[in-house]
Enzyme design. Sequence first.
Site, PDB file in Angstrom:
ATOM      1  N   ARG A 149      15.776  -0.856   1.224  1.00  0.00           N
ATOM      2  CA  ARG A 149      15.265   0.504   1.122  1.00  0.00           C
ATOM      3  C   ARG A 149      15.012   0.875  -0.338  1.00  0.00           C
ATOM      4  O   ARG A 149      15.624   0.336  -1.252  1.00  0.00           O
ATOM      5  CB  ARG A 149      16.277   1.501   1.725  1.00  0.00           C
ATOM      6  CG  ARG A 149      16.632   1.208   3.164  1.00  0.00           C
ATOM      7  CD  ARG A 149      15.477   1.473   4.088  1.00  0.00           C
ATOM      8  NE  ARG A 149      15.039   2.852   3.967  1.00  0.00           N
ATOM      9  CZ  ARG A 149      13.788   3.246   4.145  1.00  0.00           C
ATOM     10  NH1 ARG A 149      12.845   2.366   4.427  1.00  0.00           N
ATOM     11  NH2 ARG A 149      13.475   4.512   4.021  1.00  0.00           N
ATOM     12  N   HIS A 181       8.998   2.996  13.008  1.00  0.00           N
ATOM     13  CA  HIS A 181       8.969   3.524  11.648  1.00  0.00           C
ATOM     14  C   HIS A 181       7.587   3.311  11.033  1.00  0.00           C
ATOM     15  O   HIS A 181       6.861   2.396  11.438  1.00  0.00           O
ATOM     16  CB  HIS A 181      10.019   2.826  10.785  1.00  0.00           C
ATOM     17  CG  HIS A 181      11.424   3.000  11.270  1.00  0.00           C
ATOM     18  ND1 HIS A 181      12.009   4.229  11.450  1.00  0.00           N
ATOM     19  CD2 HIS A 181      12.371   2.072  11.633  1.00  0.00           C
ATOM     20  CE1 HIS A 181      13.248   4.065  11.881  1.00  0.00           C
ATOM     21  NE2 HIS A 181      13.491   2.774  12.011  1.00  0.00           N
ATOM     22  N   LYS A 191       6.113  11.921   8.471  1.00  0.00           N
ATOM     23  CA  LYS A 191       5.724  13.286   8.849  1.00  0.00           C
ATOM     24  C   LYS A 191       4.529  13.259   9.798  1.00  0.00           C
ATOM     25  O   LYS A 191       4.495  13.994  10.800  1.00  0.00           O
ATOM     26  CB  LYS A 191       5.386  14.088   7.591  1.00  0.00           C
ATOM     27  CG  LYS A 191       5.086  15.560   7.859  1.00  0.00           C
ATOM     28  CD  LYS A 191       4.594  16.249   6.585  1.00  0.00           C
ATOM     29  CE  LYS A 191       5.647  16.287   5.514  1.00  0.00           C
ATOM     30  NZ  LYS A 191       5.201  17.026   4.301  1.00  0.00           N
ATOM     31  N   GLU A 235       8.593  15.919  23.040  1.00  0.00           N
ATOM     32  CA  GLU A 235       9.899  16.591  23.042  1.00  0.00           C
ATOM     33  C   GLU A 235      10.100  17.457  24.281  1.00  0.00           C
ATOM     34  O   GLU A 235      11.243  17.716  24.685  1.00  0.00           O
ATOM     35  CB  GLU A 235      10.040  17.433  21.774  1.00  0.00           C
ATOM     36  CG  GLU A 235      10.172  16.597  20.508  1.00  0.00           C
ATOM     37  CD  GLU A 235      10.143  17.449  19.251  1.00  0.00           C
ATOM     38  OE1 GLU A 235      11.174  17.526  18.579  1.00  0.00           O
ATOM     39  OE2 GLU A 235       9.082  18.024  18.949  1.00  0.00           O
ATOM     40  N   SER A 265      11.674  -1.351  14.768  1.00  0.00           N
ATOM     41  CA  SER A 265      12.954  -1.324  14.073  1.00  0.00           C
ATOM     42  C   SER A 265      13.539  -2.726  13.978  1.00  0.00           C
ATOM     43  O   SER A 265      13.391  -3.545  14.899  1.00  0.00           O
ATOM     44  CB  SER A 265      13.926  -0.401  14.814  1.00  0.00           C
ATOM     45  OG  SER A 265      15.235  -0.552  14.317  1.00  0.00           O
ATOM     46  N   GLU A 273      19.909  -6.822  16.387  1.00  0.00           N
ATOM     47  CA  GLU A 273      21.015  -6.486  17.283  1.00  0.00           C
ATOM     48  C   GLU A 273      20.669  -6.665  18.756  1.00  0.00           C
ATOM     49  O   GLU A 273      21.494  -7.133  19.544  1.00  0.00           O
ATOM     50  CB  GLU A 273      21.488  -5.044  17.024  1.00  0.00           C
ATOM     51  CG  GLU A 273      22.326  -4.866  15.772  1.00  0.00           C
ATOM     52  CD  GLU A 273      21.521  -4.720  14.505  1.00  0.00           C
ATOM     53  OE1 GLU A 273      22.111  -4.486  13.437  1.00  0.00           O
ATOM     54  OE2 GLU A 273      20.280  -4.846  14.567  1.00  0.00           O
ATOM     55  N   GLY A 313     -34.725 -19.447  -6.451  1.00  0.00           N
ATOM     56  CA  GLY A 313     -34.628 -18.900  -5.105  1.00  0.00           C
ATOM     57  C   GLY A 313     -33.649 -17.749  -5.015  1.00  0.00           C
ATOM     58  O   GLY A 313     -33.128 -17.249  -6.003  1.00  0.00           O
ATOM     59  N   ASP A 322     -31.655 -18.244 -11.191  1.00  0.00           N
ATOM     60  CA  ASP A 322     -31.934 -18.579 -12.589  1.00  0.00           C
ATOM     61  C   ASP A 322     -32.362 -17.363 -13.407  1.00  0.00           C
ATOM     62  O   ASP A 322     -32.076 -17.274 -14.607  1.00  0.00           O
ATOM     63  CB  ASP A 322     -32.970 -19.698 -12.693  1.00  0.00           C
ATOM     64  CG  ASP A 322     -34.226 -19.423 -11.866  1.00  0.00           C
ATOM     65  OD1 ASP A 322     -34.351 -18.311 -11.317  1.00  0.00           O
ATOM     66  OD2 ASP A 322     -35.072 -20.331 -11.763  1.00  0.00           O
ATOM     67  N   CYS A 333     -49.881 -15.574  -3.994  1.00  0.00           N
ATOM     68  CA  CYS A 333     -48.651 -15.928  -4.713  1.00  0.00           C
ATOM     69  C   CYS A 333     -47.872 -16.985  -3.929  1.00  0.00           C
ATOM     70  O   CYS A 333     -48.074 -17.154  -2.718  1.00  0.00           O
ATOM     71  CB  CYS A 333     -47.794 -14.676  -4.926  1.00  0.00           C
ATOM     72  SG  CYS A 333     -46.251 -14.983  -5.831  1.00  0.00           S
TER      73      CYS A 333
END
Length: 746
Positions: free
Chosen positions: A136, A244, A283, A295, A325, A331, A500, A541, A603
């Site tokens: 932590r 978490h 939060k 809740e 967790s 555990e 190119g 180039d 061209c």
Amino acid sequence: MLLGLQDEACLGLQLPHESKHRLYQTSNTNRKLRVCVATCNRADYSKLAPIMFGIKAHSDEFELEVVVLGSHLIDDYGNTFRMIEQDDFGIDSKLHTIVRGEDEAAMVESVGLALVKLPDVLQRLRPDILIVHGDRFDALALATAAALMNIRILHLEGGEVSGTIDDSIRHAISKLAHYHACCTRMAEQHLIAMCEDHSRILLAGCPSYDKLLLTHHKDDYMDIIKSWLGDKVQDHDYIVALQHPVTTDIQHSIKIYGLMLDALLSFNKKTLILFPNIDAGSKEMVRVMRKKGIEQHPNFRAVKHIPFEQFIQLVCHAGCMIGNSSCGVREAGAFGTPVINLGTRQTGRETGENVLHVRDADTHNKIYHALELQFGKRYPCSKIYGDGSAVPRILKFLRSIDLDEPLQKTFCFPPVKESISQDIDHILETQSALAVDLGGTNLRVAIVCMRGKILKKYTENNPRTFEDRMELILKMCKDAVQDAVSINCRILGVGVSTGGRVNPQEGVVLHSTKLIQEWSCVNLRTPISDALHLPVWVDNDGNCAALAEKKFGHGKGVENFVTVITGTGIGGGIIHHHELIHGSTFCGAELGHIMVSLEGPECSCGSRGCIEAYASGMALQREAKMLHDEDLLKVEGMDMKICEPITAAHLISAARMGNSKAAAVLHKASTALGVGIVNILHIVNPSLVVLSGVLGSFYQEPVQQVLSQRALTSAQTIRVVTSHLEEPALLGAASMVLDYATRRTY
């Protein structure tokens, strides 16, 4: 089977052998060893409490000091310092160190606040050793303060890997700590790999196992379950949820948390959900929970804290545990409780077969499916993290500490080759780049030093086929690398200049010019890097010519300039705010294909009226041949052999000797080039134009004249200069290496 104490050798849990580590006694045998235990939150207290009870039970040998800080003292997190008092431990100091905000800045400020308050406490208590647990941010402040105040540190659960920022904090504490009590053989090996002294590492097991393995079969477990979840709930028919935030990816952890709640709502089982810890993002997670009405929901009981003994019973008899967790991967394994680990927070942990990972999800369906697979199952009990005898081992380890030993810790570095940094040959070695210029006719490789001097150059005819071309490139590069040793050059990398369109991020030639056949979608970086074991950079180039000017030529120190190559073709590069422009599809600065006429000559790109179709060496050669075929090229006094191939040089020579037809062709070419550059000035507004290539010196004056006539007033004074660099492609290729490899950017 897990209730009894197992044989230490069988589990690999033991003190370091006395042959490797002799036991020490404190210098004053009449004085108790003052041991300070610092606890920051409910989770670490569950690991530290068994040790505290052990120390208290041996009050003739140890003097226990207790410091409480962090979320223990916050009402929103249950004021969990009270359970320490209920366990009949005297608290020597309470430090309010948490800066509220539950974001990254608040965590940093909390560490700073703890560092401000801890020195007074540690100076007053003057412990012989400080016991710190885990990973932590509060624990990092404790270890930092103790190390700077010359207090010995015993770190619990070092060497573990979990896959988040906790790893960095945990390993930082390990480096500050003088002694280590780890839980698994792998953690021990990690500490050894981190150069910690093996004789100061104790493979103890997890202290919480000492308590949970003795108490998890209590007869009153149903009373505990009903007190938290109601009278109707049954054994193995409820879920424990504890998630978490992951501080390195807060938004992702909030998303996963919301999906977990959605899955639990759909799964429709009684669920005991604990509030997240105080890390950045908690939060927002609580806000998600309340937005979904958890809740108030009849299937849920949301709580801030549960006493560890009761929590053990609830996890042991749950149908499933879900979240991220460490309790789920540690555990819960001792009971064989099925676990669903969400996200990345415990990715690196050693786990038993009871853990099912859901690393990412876009909907709650994946998590719901995991609940269907895991809920109600029972797995074999896991012994990965201990056998229930960690505390006796730790107490024995504490007794072995010799306070007369030097406080300065030493590290056990592996043997390494002797550094050559003091070798005079190494000091005098010239940092250099290997530059490759892939032209239409020739393939050239050069060794270029940091100052832009070409130390050695190699030239070969460019093979016609792809396979032969790659083979020759690799051979020439290998030869150059070998020769670099003899001229005392250290090659930092390879830069490749090619015609190119190029993706420099991937080192791939996307589309070649007609001058280089079979050269499209070619990965140049990988084969060269694999063969030479050097980093490789690749670019067009024209861009390389601009980079050459930026590092070695007229563009040095200029924020905005344009380089135009006037050679066989027309190309160039644009430097804007000291950065090379590539464009979204790597077509940036294709200057030769700026159209200056709707119906001009064809061209090489397939379009018409491009600058290259008027002003390139190929275009001038085409016009010269047409005049020659009509017997309009040669003038009196012009030296021209019968079998000599007609080139642009003949056209320029004829114009200078008064050939009006040749002069008209060159005037049109100069005007086309000048108009194209005017367009460039009106788009990117550079402060300088550099003409590079064999025709640069010829075009410089007429282009400057076109600018003064056709550009906007504010652009008419922009200078046009001729490059003095003889090898812009090679120097530009080298500059990519020399800038990047020496950690400079262009």
